[in-house]
Scaffold this motif. Structure first.
Motif, short mmCIF file in Angstrom:
data_model
loop_
_atom_site.label_atom_id
_atom_site.label_comp_id
_atom_site.label_asym_id
_atom_site.label_seq_id
_atom_site.Cartn_x
_atom_site.Cartn_y
_atom_site.Cartn_z
N TRP A 178 44.12 41.78 43.25
CA TRP A 178 44.49 40.87 42.16
C TRP A 178 44.63 41.64 40.85
N THR A 179 43.65 42.48 40.53
CA THR A 179 43.62 43.11 39.21
C THR A 179 44.64 44.23 39.04
N THR A 180 45.28 44.68 40.11
CA THR A 180 46.32 45.70 39.95
C THR A 180 47.54 45.14 39.22
N SER A 181 47.74 43.83 39.31
CA SER A 181 48.91 43.23 38.66
C SER A 181 48.55 42.16 37.63
N ARG A 182 47.29 41.67 37.67
CA ARG A 182 46.90 40.63 36.74
C ARG A 182 45.49 40.90 36.23
N ASP A 183 45.19 40.38 35.04
CA ASP A 183 43.82 40.45 34.51
C ASP A 183 43.06 39.21 34.96
N MET A 184 41.78 39.40 35.27
CA MET A 184 40.94 38.27 35.68
C MET A 184 40.09 37.81 34.50
N PRO A 185 40.12 36.52 34.17
CA PRO A 185 39.29 36.04 33.06
C PRO A 185 37.81 36.32 33.31
N ALA A 186 37.12 36.75 32.28
CA ALA A 186 35.69 37.01 32.41
C ALA A 186 34.93 35.69 32.52
N PRO A 187 33.82 35.67 33.24
CA PRO A 187 33.01 34.44 33.31
C PRO A 187 32.55 34.04 31.91
N PRO A 188 32.36 32.77 31.66
CA PRO A 188 31.93 32.32 30.33
C PRO A 188 30.53 32.83 30.02
N LYS A 189 30.24 32.98 28.74
CA LYS A 189 28.92 33.44 28.33
C LYS A 189 27.84 32.43 28.71
N GLU A 190 28.23 31.16 28.79
CA GLU A 190 27.28 30.11 29.13
C GLU A 190 27.95 29.14 30.08
N THR A 191 27.32 28.86 31.21
CA THR A 191 27.88 27.90 32.15
C THR A 191 27.66 26.48 31.64
N PHE A 192 28.35 25.54 32.26
CA PHE A 192 28.19 24.15 31.87
C PHE A 192 26.75 23.69 32.09
N ARG A 193 26.16 24.11 33.19
CA ARG A 193 24.77 23.72 33.47
C ARG A 193 23.83 24.26 32.41
#
Length: 204
Positions: A178-193
């Motif tokens: 995936w990352t060879t052609s696209r950037d992956m969004p980083a996980p949020p600093k804080e989850t909903f929970r």
């Protein structure tokens, strides 16, 4: 413009080369053959929410978007469980926007479902592929609130890979596809929970 073969003037021989490129196999599929009616107008690409997010390079073919998710598996086949073509029929939300935009009324969502069923049938009884293993693992984690919460915490490690950026530029093998052609969004600093627990502490 070509006026034909003439003695003493112009070409003396005419050669017609027909390139099949897998279209005979595609035509053999009574459901999928409708994709060969495509006039390459790109109307389905313009309305597809999945294509809008992923872009053409993610499809690994000269035919991207909804129509590419049909044509590429039909023309070049699928060589294994983890082959990109095997996953293309799943690159759709089946919202139907492509069908309504198509000037020749190709029933793209129906063909995508048909190709998904064929892919599942081909994998049944064999060694599960990477996608099937990932889906089983996701189902196992999401089936329990406790396990899902632990998975959220584990996913937060991805922020270490992102550093100060809001996206992950590279992942180890499998993820690197995936990352060879696209950037992956980083996980949020804080989850909903975590946010809920912090802002509704008095409600507990």
């Amino acid at each position: 413009m070509w006026t034909g073969v003439h003695d003493g003037d112009g070409p003396h021989n005419f050669h017609l080369v027909l390139i099949d490129n897998g279209r005979t196999n595609g035509f053999a599929d009574e459901v999928g053959r409708a994709a060969l009616n495509c006039i390459r107008c790109s109307a389905c690409l313009n309305v597809c929410p999945v294509y809008e997010r992923t872009g053409g390079h993610a499809y690994g073919s000269v035919y991207p978007g909804p129509i590419g998710a049909i044509l590429s598996p039909q023309l070049t086949g699928t060589t294994g469980h983890d082959d990109l073509n095997a996953s293309l029929p799943y690159a759709s939300s089946l919202c139907g926007a492509c069908f309504y935009a198509c000037p020749v009324r190709i029933k793209i969502p129906e063909i995508l479902v048909h190709l998904r069923a064929e892919q599942v049938d081909s994998e049944r009884g064999g060694i599960p592929g990477g996608q099937e293993i990932a889906m089983r693992a996701a189902g196992w984690a999401m089936n329990s609130p406790k396990r899902f919460g632990m998975a959220e915490v584990a996913a937060g490690v991805g922020r270490l890979l992102a550093g100060k950026k809001e996206y992950i530029e590279s992942l180890p093998f499998r993820g690197s596809l995936w990352t060879t052609s696209r950037d992956m969004p980083a996980p949020p600093k804080e989850t909903f929970r975590q946010w809920w627990a912090r802002t509704h502490e008095d409600d507990a």
